[in-house]
Design a protein around this motif. Structure first.
Motif, PDB file in Angstrom:
ATOM      1  N   MET A  19       0.839  -1.180   0.000  1.00  0.00           N
ATOM      2  CA  MET A  19       0.000   0.000   0.000  1.00  0.00           C
ATOM      3  C   MET A  19       0.893   1.255   0.000  1.00  0.00           C
ATOM      4  N   GLU A  20       0.558   2.202  -0.846  1.00  0.00           N
ATOM      5  CA  GLU A  20       1.317   3.444  -0.937  1.00  0.00           C
ATOM      6  C   GLU A  20       0.972   4.378   0.206  1.00  0.00           C
ATOM      7  N   THR A  21       1.984   5.068   0.703  1.00  0.00           N
ATOM      8  CA  THR A  21       1.761   6.079   1.717  1.00  0.00           C
ATOM      9  C   THR A  21       1.420   7.390   1.020  1.00  0.00           C
ATOM     10  N   PHE A  22       0.348   8.017   1.442  1.00  0.00           N
ATOM     11  CA  PHE A  22      -0.075   9.283   0.849  1.00  0.00           C
ATOM     12  C   PHE A  22       0.660  10.422   1.542  1.00  0.00           C
ATOM     13  N   LYS A  23       1.428  11.179   0.786  1.00  0.00           N
ATOM     14  CA  LYS A  23       2.190  12.295   1.341  1.00  0.00           C
ATOM     15  C   LYS A  23       1.601  13.611   0.833  1.00  0.00           C
ATOM     16  N   THR A  24       1.557  14.584   1.700  1.00  0.00           N
ATOM     17  CA  THR A  24       1.031  15.890   1.311  1.00  0.00           C
ATOM     18  C   THR A  24       2.080  16.972   1.547  1.00  0.00           C
ATOM     19  N   PHE A  25       1.900  18.071   0.894  1.00  0.00           N
ATOM     20  CA  PHE A  25       2.740  19.242   1.108  1.00  0.00           C
ATOM     21  C   PHE A  25       1.840  20.348   1.591  1.00  0.00           C
ATOM     22  N   PRO A  26       2.142  21.006   2.609  1.00  0.00           N
ATOM     23  CA  PRO A  26       3.318  20.874   3.466  1.00  0.00           C
ATOM     24  C   PRO A  26       3.172  19.713   4.453  1.00  0.00           C
ATOM     25  N   ALA A  27       4.272  19.051   4.693  1.00  0.00           N
ATOM     26  CA  ALA A  27       4.256  17.879   5.565  1.00  0.00           C
ATOM     27  C   ALA A  27       4.661  18.213   6.998  1.00  0.00           C
ATOM     28  N   THR A  28       5.296  19.370   7.179  1.00  0.00           N
ATOM     29  CA  THR A  28       5.759  19.751   8.522  1.00  0.00           C
ATOM     30  C   THR A  28       5.300  21.174   8.847  1.00  0.00           C
ATOM     31  N   LYS A  29       5.394  21.506  10.111  1.00  0.00           N
ATOM     32  CA  LYS A  29       5.042  22.865  10.544  1.00  0.00           C
ATOM     33  C   LYS A  29       5.949  23.896   9.856  1.00  0.00           C
ATOM     34  N   ALA A  30       7.228  23.588   9.757  1.00  0.00           N
ATOM     35  CA  ALA A  30       8.172  24.521   9.127  1.00  0.00           C
ATOM     36  C   ALA A  30       7.833  24.737   7.651  1.00  0.00           C
ATOM     37  N   GLU A  31       7.472  23.670   6.939  1.00  0.00           N
ATOM     38  CA  GLU A  31       7.068  23.816   5.532  1.00  0.00           C
ATOM     39  C   GLU A  31       5.805  24.652   5.416  1.00  0.00           C
ATOM     40  N   ALA A  32       4.854  24.436   6.301  1.00  0.00           N
ATOM     41  CA  ALA A  32       3.607  25.203   6.275  1.00  0.00           C
ATOM     42  C   ALA A  32       3.880  26.680   6.539  1.00  0.00           C
ATOM     43  N   LEU A  33       4.718  26.965   7.521  1.00  0.00           N
ATOM     44  CA  LEU A  33       5.051  28.356   7.832  1.00  0.00           C
ATOM     45  C   LEU A  33       5.786  29.025   6.683  1.00  0.00           C
ATOM     46  N   THR A  34       6.688  28.286   6.050  1.00  0.00           N
ATOM     47  CA  THR A  34       7.421  28.823   4.900  1.00  0.00           C
ATOM     48  C   THR A  34       6.453  29.162   3.774  1.00  0.00           C
ATOM     49  N   LEU A  35       5.551  28.246   3.488  1.00  0.00           N
ATOM     50  CA  LEU A  35       4.567  28.465   2.425  1.00  0.00           C
ATOM     51  C   LEU A  35       3.681  29.667   2.734  1.00  0.00           C
ATOM     52  N   LEU A  36       3.182  29.751   3.960  1.00  0.00           N
ATOM     53  CA  LEU A  36       2.333  30.885   4.350  1.00  0.00           C
ATOM     54  C   LEU A  36       3.083  32.206   4.242  1.00  0.00           C
ATOM     55  N   TYR A  37       4.324  32.211   4.688  1.00  0.00           N
ATOM     56  CA  TYR A  37       5.126  33.432   4.613  1.00  0.00           C
ATOM     57  C   TYR A  37       5.296  33.878   3.164  1.00  0.00           C
ATOM     58  N   LEU A  38       5.683  32.935   2.306  1.00  0.00           N
ATOM     59  CA  LEU A  38       5.923  33.301   0.907  1.00  0.00           C
ATOM     60  C   LEU A  38       4.640  33.688   0.184  1.00  0.00           C
ATOM     61  N   GLN A  39       3.505  33.096   0.551  1.00  0.00           N
ATOM     62  CA  GLN A  39       2.234  33.453  -0.075  1.00  0.00           C
ATOM     63  C   GLN A  39       1.858  34.899   0.213  1.00  0.00           C
ATOM     64  N   ASN A  40       2.381  35.438   1.287  1.00  0.00           N
ATOM     65  CA  ASN A  40       2.047  36.805   1.669  1.00  0.00           C
ATOM     66  C   ASN A  40       3.091  37.823   1.232  1.00  0.00           C
TER      67      ASN A  40
END
Length: 55
Positions: free
Chosen positions: A1-22
């Protein structure tokens, strides 16, 4: 069975994405955006690690 991975996968990735989106990236090249992502990501990881140590 394949593991489903999402982005952002970590708090740091989420914060980076939010920062850059703004940010206004309209005058940035893809290379500049990658460099910004790397820089912000390192800062977010460091901030998350400091937060963990404070608990």
């Amino acid at each position: 069975m394949e593991t489903f991975k999402t982005f952002p996968a970590t708090k740091a990735e989420a914060l980076t994405l939010l920062y850059l989106q703004n940010q206004d990236l309209s005058d940035k090249t893809i290379e500049e955006i990658v460099a910004l992502y790397d820089n912000i990501s390192k800062r977010a990881i460091k901030a998350c690690n400091v937060n963990v140590k404070l608990r």
